[in-house]
Design a protein around this motif. Structure first.
Motif, short mmCIF file in Angstrom:
data_model
loop_
_atom_site.label_atom_id
_atom_site.label_comp_id
_atom_site.label_asym_id
_atom_site.label_seq_id
_atom_site.Cartn_x
_atom_site.Cartn_y
_atom_site.Cartn_z
N ARG A 352 0.83 -1.21 0.00
CA ARG A 352 0.00 0.00 0.00
C ARG A 352 0.86 1.26 0.00
NH1 ARG A 352 -4.56 0.65 4.27
NH2 ARG A 352 -4.71 2.57 3.05
N ASP A 355 2.16 1.84 -3.37
CA ASP A 355 1.09 2.38 -4.21
C ASP A 355 0.87 3.86 -3.92
OD1 ASP A 355 -1.26 2.27 -5.99
OD2 ASP A 355 -2.40 2.49 -4.13
N GLN A 356 0.85 4.21 -2.65
CA GLN A 356 0.65 5.61 -2.28
C GLN A 356 1.76 6.51 -2.82
OE1 GLN A 356 0.47 5.24 1.97
NE2 GLN A 356 -1.61 4.36 1.96
N GLN A 357 2.98 5.99 -2.85
CA GLN A 357 4.12 6.77 -3.33
C GLN A 357 4.31 6.64 -4.84
OE1 GLN A 357 5.96 8.86 -1.45
NE2 GLN A 357 4.55 8.39 0.25
N GLN A 358 3.43 5.87 -5.50
CA GLN A 358 3.49 5.68 -6.96
C GLN A 358 4.85 5.13 -7.41
OE1 GLN A 358 0.71 6.43 -9.49
NE2 GLN A 358 0.04 5.66 -7.49
#
Length: 412
Positions: A352, A355-358
């Motif tokens: 996650r 994902d948040q940090q791309q």
């Protein structure tokens, strides 16, 4: 500054180089010399590149090999030639020997790059793989020459070969006469000797700087009168020579201002830069001049520098490793070691954050057994792709902020 040139003291004269240029004209590519604005901005020097990797066999070695072949008598041509080479001299000699109808045998170390072996064979030369190092190949080639009556063509310690290599400098300084510093890769010393003779005649104030891989500082040690310690696996195998030439050492001692050494990571960086910036494929030895410019920026700042991209024969698998390692050093690729608790949801929580940090995850591996952690602990290593070092640093901070012990797996 180099000592003024005195032709009588040298086995090769400027007139010999001019004669070589006339002899090989039209039979080798007159490669371009172009200014690199991007490399100039990066280094603070005005940088000109001589694209010898655009020769038919992708290396300057054709010049000296052809000049030597053209000097053979009819009887010597009939008997044929033999050489020892790690690759580029082999290809240049084999290619022009076939053109001229001269039988050619090439002895190469057993672990020469596959691409160079295959390309040499493609020119109809008989390739003999022998020994671990060039020295082993050299001994075997001389034995075969004596046994079969072949003419031995040395890759660098031959006046006609040196003169042929010197034609690179004639062309480069004709195209870019403002060059005040030449940075030249050194293996056995044929290219730098011919270059220094030509350059010092055309411009007595020019500086010729040699560059060698740190693992193979043979010429530098010979000039300094120190024991030669040269060994190891270098990206610049084209200049991985343990013993410089009998003819070349005195020329280098008098006409070359300085010899710089470059590390493997600088060679890797230079190969990558030339491909990314100049869109040109250069092998480790061919990138040595740029590696020196990168490693010693203050030495050349404000100068007008000529770099000879002397060869472009690099194994594709090795090239892939070099490019990926350069991405890793620049922070575009990274491998993170993250300590987890062996319980459900841990990997999901980590994913996650990615994902948040791309940040793109490329590969994940878990290690439960071969660690120093307790039985309920585990290490996961995640290979990922980022936009650069700042992006990577934000990812690591986010992971650590969420309570995950995170560190980078560093390259050597």
């Amino acid at each position: 500054m180099a000592t003024p040139f005195r032709a009588a003291d040298e086995p090769v004269t400027f007139a010999d180089i001019e004669a070589a240029a006339a002899a090989i004209a039209g039979q080798v590519v007159r490669t371009p010399t172009l200014e690199s604005r991007t490399l100039s901005e990066m280094t603070g020097a005005r940088v000109f590149l001589k694209f010898e990797n655009l020769q038919f066999t992708a290396a300057y070695k054709e010049r000296g090999a052809l000049n030597r072949l053209l000097a053979l008598s009819p009887e010597e041509r009939r008997r044929g030639v033999i050489a020892m080479s790690a690759g580029n001299h082999a290809q240049g000699l084999a290619y022009h020997a076939r053109r001229l109808g001269i039988p050619a045998t090439i002895v190469m170390p057993r672990f020469s790059p596959l691409t160079k072996v295959q390309q040499t064979e493609s020119h109809d030369a008989l390739v003999v793989l022998h020994g671990e190092k060039l020295e082993d190949a050299d001994t075997h080639a001389r034995e075969l020459a004596a046994k079969r009556g072949l003419v031995f063509v040395h890759p660098f310690d031959d006046p006609l070969v040196i003169a042929g290599q010197g034609t690179v400098a004639l062309e480069m300084l004709a195209d870019a006469p403002g060059i005040d510093t030449l940075i030249v890769p050194i293996g056995g010393g044929g290219l730098v000797s011919g270059t220094a003779i030509a350059a010092s005649h055309l411009n007595p104030s020019i500086e010729v700087i040699g560059v060698q891989a740190e693992l193979y500082p043979a010429m530098k040690a010979a000039i300094a009168g120190e024991p030669i310690v040269a060994d190891g696996e270098t990206l610049a195998e084209g200049i991985a020579v343990k013993y410089p030439g009998r003819l070349t050492v005195p020329i280098v001692r008098r006409l070359v201002t300085e010899i710089l050494l470059v590390a493997e990571r600088d060679l890797e960086r230079a190969v990558s830069l030339l491909l990314v910036i100049e869109k040109t494929l250069v092998e480790g030895a061919g990138a040595a001049g740029l590696a020196a410019l990168i490693a010693h920026p203050r030495r050349f700042r404000g100068r007008t520098v000529g770099l000879i991209l002397c060869g472009g024969n690099i194994d594709t698998r090795l090239l892939a490793n070099v490019l990926l390692r350069d991405l890793a050093r620049s922070g575009r690729l990274a491998r993170l070691r993250i300590r987890l608790k062996d319980r459900p949801g841990q990997l999901y929580a980590v994913a996650r954050i990615f994902d948040q940090q791309q940040v793109n995850i490329l590969e994940v591996s878990h290690h439960r057994i071969f660690t120093t952690l307790p039985a309920k602990g585990l290490i996961t290593e995640i290979e990922c792709e980022t936009r650069g070092p700042e992006h990577l640093e934000r990812l690591i901070e986010a992971l650590q902020g969420a309570g995950f012990d995170t560190s980078r797996v560093e390259l050597g």
